[in-house]
Enzyme design. Structure first.
Site, short mmCIF file in Angstrom:
data_model
loop_
_atom_site.label_atom_id
_atom_site.label_comp_id
_atom_site.label_asym_id
_atom_site.label_seq_id
_atom_site.Cartn_x
_atom_site.Cartn_y
_atom_site.Cartn_z
N SER A 1 1.64 9.61 -47.21
CA SER A 1 0.96 10.71 -47.91
C SER A 1 1.39 10.63 -49.36
CB SER A 1 1.43 12.04 -47.31
OG SER A 1 1.09 13.13 -48.13
N TYR B 1 7.80 18.27 -44.48
CA TYR B 1 6.69 17.31 -44.35
C TYR B 1 6.91 16.13 -45.30
CZ TYR B 1 1.96 15.33 -44.43
OH TYR B 1 0.89 14.48 -44.37
#
Ligand SMILES: NC(=O)c1ccc[n+]([C@@H]2O[C@H](COP(=O)([O-])OP(=O)(O)OC[C@H]3O[C@@H](n4cnc5c(N)ncnc54)[C@H](OP(=O)(O)O)[C@@H]3O)[C@@H](O)[C@H]2O)c1
Length: 248
Positions: free
Chosen positions: A145, A158
């Site tokens: 990501s 995350y």
């Protein structure tokens, strides 16, 4: 006919193929002529997807998969070899993103992100690396990501999991030179079901405006397909794909 990168048929296993980026990747790879083995927990979705791919002339199969379970992930990789004779690439795509501020102490959600996003990728590597080495090569495509490069509020855990995927990918690349290819694909905001798992009201609200410029999942599938289709001596190591409209 001289074989080009786009015509080289590969056998590719995709985790988290029941929605979003994994589903789009399955469709794109199959459309390119690759044979795909699809894994996730929602097998009703996978069954429909395999039917659609097959009806369109592609080659696909599915198997139930929980990447938090090392034995199950091994069975998924073994199923790919059983179905197609080898595994040229494993797309470690399965992931979850229940964002929240650390002070909310949603420790069960922290654990779930670590289990799926980090342990899941490690389970994929543990399952496929020996098989790839034995067959003389292979390719890991790990989906991280933009959270693997920068941290933002509500995304500390995350991002930590995605920094970990980036570190693991780079370590694997260095240790596997000459043997196994490693690609890290880092999407910016992309249309998928990922934000549906956010239970924290503050993080959920913050996501709404951020997701307004989301890319279609096919944009990330295109990047994965590019890396997979390269000739064996070419190792595409990192791809970051953001919407033009995204500053971060
Ligand atoms: N969408 C974005 O904006 C974005 C941005 C950056 C990175 N990413 C990354 O892209 C990847 C794909 O996410 P997405 O955006 O496509 O979201 P998504 O639509 O929610 O897809 C996530 C996939 O992961 C699977 N999954 C979750 N837990 C699993 C488990 N324990 N075992 C096996 N599969 C599991 C889900 O399938 P089941 O629930 O059926 O098991 C689903 O197929 C993730 O790694 C995510 O972090 C997404």
């Amino acid at each position: 006919m001289k074989q080009t990168a786009m015509t080289r048929t590969r056998t590719v296993a995709v985790t988290g193929a029941s929605s979003g980026i994994g589903e789009a990747t399955a469709r794109r790879l199959a459309a390119d002529g690759h044979r795909v083995l699809l894994g996730a927990r929602r097998t009703d979705r996978l069954e429909r997807l395999v039917e659609e791919i097959t009806a369109a002339g592609g080659t696909a199969a599915f198997r139930t998969l929980d990447v938090t379970d090392a034995a199950d992930t091994r069975a998924f990789v073994d199923a790919t070899v059983h179905e197609y004779g080898r595994i040229d690439a494993l797309v470690n795509n399965a992931g979850v993103m229940p964002l929240s501020p650390l002070a909310a102490l949603r420790t069960d959600e922290w654990d779930r992100m670590i289990d799926v996003n980090v342990r899941g990728v490690l389970h994929g590597i543990a399952a496929a690396l020996p098989v790839m080495r034995a067959q003389g090569g292979g390719h890991f495509v790990n989906v991280a990501s933009i959270g693997a490069y920068e941290v933002s509020p509500t995304a500390a855990v995350y991002c930590a999991t995605k920094y970990a995927v980036r570190a693991i990918s780079e370590g694997l690349r260095q240790e596997s030179a000459g043997d196994v290819r490693v690609t890290l694909v880092s999407p910016g905001v992309t249309e998928s079901e990922l934000a549906d798992g956010i239970s924290d009201p503050q993080a959920r609200e913050a996501m709404k405006a951020y997701r307004a410029v989301a890319l279609p999942a096919s944009a990330i599938a295109d990047a994965i397909a590019y890396a997979v289709a390269q000739p064996p001596q070419v190792d595409v190591n990192e791809i970051v794909v953001r919407p033009v409209a995204s500053a971060r």
